[in-house]
Motif scaffolding. Sequence first.
Motif, PDB file in Angstrom:
ATOM      1  N   ASP A 194       0.820  -1.216   0.000  1.00 40.34           N
ATOM      2  CA  ASP A 194       0.000   0.000   0.000  1.00 40.34           C
ATOM      3  C   ASP A 194       0.849   1.260   0.000  1.00 40.34           C
ATOM      4  O   ASP A 194       0.573   2.208  -0.744  1.00 40.34           O
ATOM      5  CB  ASP A 194      -0.944   0.003   1.211  1.00 40.34           C
ATOM      6  CG  ASP A 194      -2.047  -1.030   1.096  1.00 40.34           C
ATOM      7  OD1 ASP A 194      -2.327  -1.477  -0.045  1.00 40.34           O
ATOM      8  OD2 ASP A 194      -2.621  -1.410   2.133  1.00 40.34           O
ATOM      9  N   THR A 195       1.893   1.306   0.843  1.00 37.88           N
ATOM     10  CA  THR A 195       2.693   2.530   0.898  1.00 37.88           C
ATOM     11  C   THR A 195       3.513   2.724  -0.368  1.00 37.88           C
ATOM     12  O   THR A 195       3.671   3.851  -0.847  1.00 37.88           O
ATOM     13  CB  THR A 195       3.621   2.529   2.126  1.00 37.88           C
ATOM     14  OG1 THR A 195       4.528   1.412   2.062  1.00 37.88           O
ATOM     15  CG2 THR A 195       2.817   2.466   3.413  1.00 37.88           C
ATOM     16  N   VAL A 196       4.044   1.648  -0.937  1.00 38.52           N
ATOM     17  CA  VAL A 196       4.815   1.761  -2.179  1.00 38.52           C
ATOM     18  C   VAL A 196       3.914   2.189  -3.333  1.00 38.52           C
ATOM     19  O   VAL A 196       4.295   3.018  -4.167  1.00 38.52           O
ATOM     20  CB  VAL A 196       5.533   0.432  -2.491  1.00 38.52           C
ATOM     21  CG1 VAL A 196       6.116   0.443  -3.906  1.00 38.52           C
ATOM     22  CG2 VAL A 196       6.634   0.181  -1.468  1.00 38.52           C
ATOM     23  N   ASP A 197       2.707   1.645  -3.379  1.00 35.57           N
ATOM     24  CA  ASP A 197       1.754   2.050  -4.420  1.00 35.57           C
ATOM     25  C   ASP A 197       1.410   3.533  -4.332  1.00 35.57           C
ATOM     26  O   ASP A 197       1.131   4.186  -5.349  1.00 35.57           O
ATOM     27  CB  ASP A 197       0.467   1.224  -4.310  1.00 35.57           C
ATOM     28  CG  ASP A 197       0.531  -0.065  -5.109  1.00 35.57           C
ATOM     29  OD1 ASP A 197       1.331  -0.112  -6.078  1.00 35.57           O
ATOM     30  OD2 ASP A 197      -0.195  -1.011  -4.781  1.00 35.57           O
ATOM     31  N   ALA A 198       1.421   4.082  -3.120  1.00 35.33           N
ATOM     32  CA  ALA A 198       1.011   5.472  -2.924  1.00 35.33           C
ATOM     33  C   ALA A 198       2.126   6.488  -3.153  1.00 35.33           C
ATOM     34  O   ALA A 198       1.862   7.680  -3.289  1.00 35.33           O
ATOM     35  CB  ALA A 198       0.453   5.645  -1.507  1.00 35.33           C
ATOM     36  N   LEU A 199       3.379   6.046  -3.199  1.00 31.73           N
ATOM     37  CA  LEU A 199       4.493   6.979  -3.383  1.00 31.73           C
ATOM     38  C   LEU A 199       4.560   7.475  -4.820  1.00 31.73           C
ATOM     39  O   LEU A 199       4.411   6.699  -5.760  1.00 31.73           O
ATOM     40  CB  LEU A 199       5.811   6.300  -3.001  1.00 31.73           C
ATOM     41  CG  LEU A 199       6.024   6.043  -1.513  1.00 31.73           C
ATOM     42  CD1 LEU A 199       7.248   5.156  -1.297  1.00 31.73           C
ATOM     43  CD2 LEU A 199       6.175   7.351  -0.752  1.00 31.73           C
ATOM     44  N   ASP A 200       4.800   8.788  -4.992  1.00 34.18           N
ATOM     45  CA  ASP A 200       4.933   9.347  -6.328  1.00 34.18           C
ATOM     46  C   ASP A 200       6.257  10.084  -6.462  1.00 34.18           C
ATOM     47  O   ASP A 200       7.017  10.226  -5.508  1.00 34.18           O
ATOM     48  CB  ASP A 200       3.766  10.278  -6.665  1.00 34.18           C
ATOM     49  CG  ASP A 200       3.603  11.425  -5.666  1.00 34.18           C
ATOM     50  OD1 ASP A 200       4.611  11.833  -5.051  1.00 34.18           O
ATOM     51  OD2 ASP A 200       2.476  11.917  -5.506  1.00 34.18           O
ATOM     52  N   ARG A 201       6.527  10.572  -7.641  1.00 36.90           N
ATOM     53  CA  ARG A 201       7.805  11.190  -7.950  1.00 36.90           C
ATOM     54  C   ARG A 201       8.087  12.407  -7.075  1.00 36.90           C
ATOM     55  O   ARG A 201       9.205  12.569  -6.565  1.00 36.90           O
ATOM     56  CB  ARG A 201       7.822  11.576  -9.432  1.00 36.90           C
ATOM     57  CG  ARG A 201       9.191  12.038  -9.930  1.00 36.90           C
ATOM     58  CD  ARG A 201       9.381  13.536  -9.850  1.00 36.90           C
ATOM     59  NE  ARG A 201      10.750  13.905 -10.183  1.00 36.90           N
ATOM     60  CZ  ARG A 201      11.264  15.096  -9.971  1.00 36.90           C
ATOM     61  NH1 ARG A 201      10.531  16.039  -9.399  1.00 36.90           N
ATOM     62  NH2 ARG A 201      12.513  15.360 -10.304  1.00 36.90           N
ATOM     63  N   ASP A 202       7.119  13.270  -6.885  1.00 35.99           N
ATOM     64  CA  ASP A 202       7.346  14.510  -6.140  1.00 35.99           C
ATOM     65  C   ASP A 202       7.714  14.231  -4.688  1.00 35.99           C
ATOM     66  O   ASP A 202       8.618  14.864  -4.130  1.00 35.99           O
ATOM     67  CB  ASP A 202       6.108  15.403  -6.204  1.00 35.99           C
ATOM     68  CG  ASP A 202       5.894  15.987  -7.590  1.00 35.99           C
ATOM     69  OD1 ASP A 202       6.862  15.975  -8.387  1.00 35.99           O
ATOM     70  OD2 ASP A 202       4.774  16.438  -7.888  1.00 35.99           O
ATOM     71  N   ARG A 203       7.049  13.290  -4.051  1.00 35.22           N
ATOM     72  CA  ARG A 203       7.336  12.986  -2.645  1.00 35.22           C
ATOM     73  C   ARG A 203       8.711  12.365  -2.494  1.00 35.22           C
ATOM     74  O   ARG A 203       9.448  12.672  -1.549  1.00 35.22           O
ATOM     75  CB  ARG A 203       6.252  12.058  -2.092  1.00 35.22           C
ATOM     76  CG  ARG A 203       4.865  12.696  -2.084  1.00 35.22           C
ATOM     77  CD  ARG A 203       3.793  11.688  -1.776  1.00 35.22           C
ATOM     78  NE  ARG A 203       3.779  11.349  -0.365  1.00 35.22           N
ATOM     79  CZ  ARG A 203       3.006  10.401   0.144  1.00 35.22           C
ATOM     80  NH1 ARG A 203       2.238   9.672  -0.654  1.00 35.22           N
ATOM     81  NH2 ARG A 203       3.008  10.163   1.433  1.00 35.22           N
ATOM     82  N   ILE A 204       9.079  11.495  -3.423  1.00 35.72           N
ATOM     83  CA  ILE A 204      10.395  10.872  -3.348  1.00 35.72           C
ATOM     84  C   ILE A 204      11.486  11.902  -3.624  1.00 35.72           C
ATOM     85  O   ILE A 204      12.531  11.919  -2.976  1.00 35.72           O
ATOM     86  CB  ILE A 204      10.487   9.693  -4.328  1.00 35.72           C
ATOM     87  CG1 ILE A 204       9.506   8.587  -3.918  1.00 35.72           C
ATOM     88  CG2 ILE A 204      11.905   9.133  -4.383  1.00 35.72           C
ATOM     89  CD1 ILE A 204       9.404   7.446  -4.902  1.00 35.72           C
ATOM     90  N   ALA A 205      11.258  12.797  -4.587  1.00 35.72           N
ATOM     91  CA  ALA A 205      12.248  13.829  -4.908  1.00 35.72           C
ATOM     92  C   ALA A 205      12.459  14.772  -3.730  1.00 35.72           C
ATOM     93  O   ALA A 205      13.595  15.194  -3.458  1.00 35.72           O
ATOM     94  CB  ALA A 205      11.804  14.608  -6.145  1.00 35.72           C
ATOM     95  N   ARG A 206      11.399  15.124  -3.025  1.00 41.32           N
ATOM     96  CA  ARG A 206      11.544  15.972  -1.839  1.00 41.32           C
ATOM     97  C   ARG A 206      12.333  15.256  -0.757  1.00 41.32           C
ATOM     98  O   ARG A 206      13.164  15.866  -0.063  1.00 41.32           O
ATOM     99  CB  ARG A 206      10.163  16.386  -1.313  1.00 41.32           C
ATOM    100  CG  ARG A 206       9.458  17.432  -2.153  1.00 41.32           C
ATOM    101  CD  ARG A 206       8.303  18.067  -1.403  1.00 41.32           C
ATOM    102  NE  ARG A 206       7.274  17.112  -1.046  1.00 41.32           N
ATOM    103  CZ  ARG A 206       6.229  16.816  -1.813  1.00 41.32           C
ATOM    104  NH1 ARG A 206       6.077  17.416  -2.997  1.00 41.32           N
ATOM    105  NH2 ARG A 206       5.332  15.929  -1.419  1.00 41.32           N
ATOM    106  N   PHE A 207      12.099  13.965  -0.598  1.00 37.44           N
ATOM    107  CA  PHE A 207      12.843  13.162   0.381  1.00 37.44           C
ATOM    108  C   PHE A 207      14.321  13.144   0.016  1.00 37.44           C
ATOM    109  O   PHE A 207      15.190  13.276   0.887  1.00 37.44           O
ATOM    110  CB  PHE A 207      12.262  11.743   0.402  1.00 37.44           C
ATOM    111  CG  PHE A 207      12.718  10.899   1.555  1.00 37.44           C
ATOM    112  CD1 PHE A 207      12.096  10.985   2.784  1.00 37.44           C
ATOM    113  CD2 PHE A 207      13.765  10.007   1.409  1.00 37.44           C
ATOM    114  CE1 PHE A 207      12.503  10.196   3.853  1.00 37.44           C
ATOM    115  CE2 PHE A 207      14.187   9.219   2.462  1.00 37.44           C
ATOM    116  CZ  PHE A 207      13.555   9.315   3.689  1.00 37.44           C
ATOM    117  N   TYR A 208      14.616  12.992  -1.266  1.00 36.24           N
ATOM    118  CA  TYR A 208      15.996  12.989  -1.762  1.00 36.24           C
ATOM    119  C   TYR A 208      16.678  14.327  -1.465  1.00 36.24           C
ATOM    120  O   TYR A 208      17.802  14.370  -0.939  1.00 36.24           O
ATOM    121  CB  TYR A 208      15.958  12.713  -3.260  1.00 36.24           C
ATOM    122  CG  TYR A 208      17.254  12.917  -4.008  1.00 36.24           C
ATOM    123  CD1 TYR A 208      18.380  12.159  -3.730  1.00 36.24           C
ATOM    124  CD2 TYR A 208      17.330  13.851  -5.040  1.00 36.24           C
ATOM    125  CE1 TYR A 208      19.559  12.333  -4.446  1.00 36.24           C
ATOM    126  CE2 TYR A 208      18.503  14.027  -5.759  1.00 36.24           C
ATOM    127  CZ  TYR A 208      19.609  13.269  -5.453  1.00 36.24           C
ATOM    128  OH  TYR A 208      20.770  13.438  -6.165  1.00 36.24           O
TER     129      TYR A 208
END
Length: 459
Positions: A194-208
């Motif tokens: 569920d959490t992996v399905d919900a992750l998108d590019r913008d959220r991961i880029a901000r985390f990076y």
Amino acid sequence: MTFRSSTTTARTSSEVRAVARTQTLLEGQNGIGTVRRTILPGGLRVVTETLPSVRSATFGIWVQVGSRDETPTLNGATHYLEHLLFKGTQKRSALDISSAIDAVGGEMNAFTAKEYTCYYARVLDTDLPLAIDVVCDMLTGSLIEAEDVDAERGVILEEIAMTEDDPGDCVHDLFSHTMLGDTPLGRPVLGTVDTVDALDRDRIARFYKKHYDPTHLIVAAAGNVDHATVVRQVRRAFEKAGALSRTDAAPVTPREGHRDLRTAGRVGLLNRKTEQAHIVLGMPGLSRTDERRWALGVLSTALGGGMSSRLFQEVREKRGLAYSVYSYTSGFADCGLFGVYAGCRPSQIHDVLKICRDGLDQVAAEGLSDEEIGRAVGQLSGSTVLGLEDTGALMNRIGKSELCWGTQMSVDDMLARIAAVTPDDVRAVARDVLGQRPSLSVIGPLKDKQADRLDEAVA
């Protein structure tokens, strides 16, 4: 052990660059290389161990971010990001990254843990400049394209499925959740479907952007390497990417925490159709900075660290109840876990649990014999040295030491700390750790009556 300090400067075409601080942390001796550290002006740390006698080199970059830094909705983002950094940069495509290292017979990989992430490449010493350029490019120039996020999602979901198909591995995630609950440390590193399905590019880029700052990074290289050359090549790569612009930035300190882990009598059960029942019986352990960790390591080795260990002898050799049985410790910044794992036929689960629980209780009350402790000290000493026989292991040691403790300990010092453990030290830590009421995690095809009896093991 000696300690020296110096400063070095380098020039751009138009100005003098900020000063980098270099220290010799460990002098080479007894076949162990010299360890040096340089702190670049942007807060980036470079640590090397030089071993002129080998022809390989391992280069890695450690990031002080892991799954415990994620919110519930970001669970799995750190591991997702690990995958994405291999997908391409402004200079290289995903194929360019992999083929560059393959073309020189090297190997490249990464791993994500609860408190850190590491990217590394192992190559011939003559190919170290290539490894430095590729890995630094990945860390500083990753594109994190939306199409790559979508494509890699399927790969990560398959990795989650693969883990869930291995109950001997999955039971350790269940034990972490049983002990630590729905907390960052208790949630799985891979995330959930569920959490992996919900992750998108913008959220991961901000985390990076938030966590991959040079102040959170440690560069580590070991093997036939020259420290000054590694520093110069790393600095050039990061400056080209504009990653060292904050010349007044200081490295972050090792992670600290204040968790007081007090759990007892918890049972986690995942009823699944497997051939074996997989169990972990355990309790709170020690943090990685606790000075008693050396004694706990000896205790764990004597209990379940080899074929002569007490639990292996009792469960497997004398009774034939399990093929695999062992004990282990996990230390975090502010807490730890101690566990005993066994895999057995479902019909034998309560016999195995009783033997393990009785064994822990007996050692907590009576301690171990001097003979068992002496054998464990020798075994732990030998495995420590044998585990450092390649440049990859050496890179891991100096990188993790810098990240977790901020210091470097020589192999001789580690062996001295193990040898200094006394029977009284082991008995004291046995009372403190094993004297606690345990918790239990089980994966297997248990019938209702068997499941109802699991509480007996933690009563």
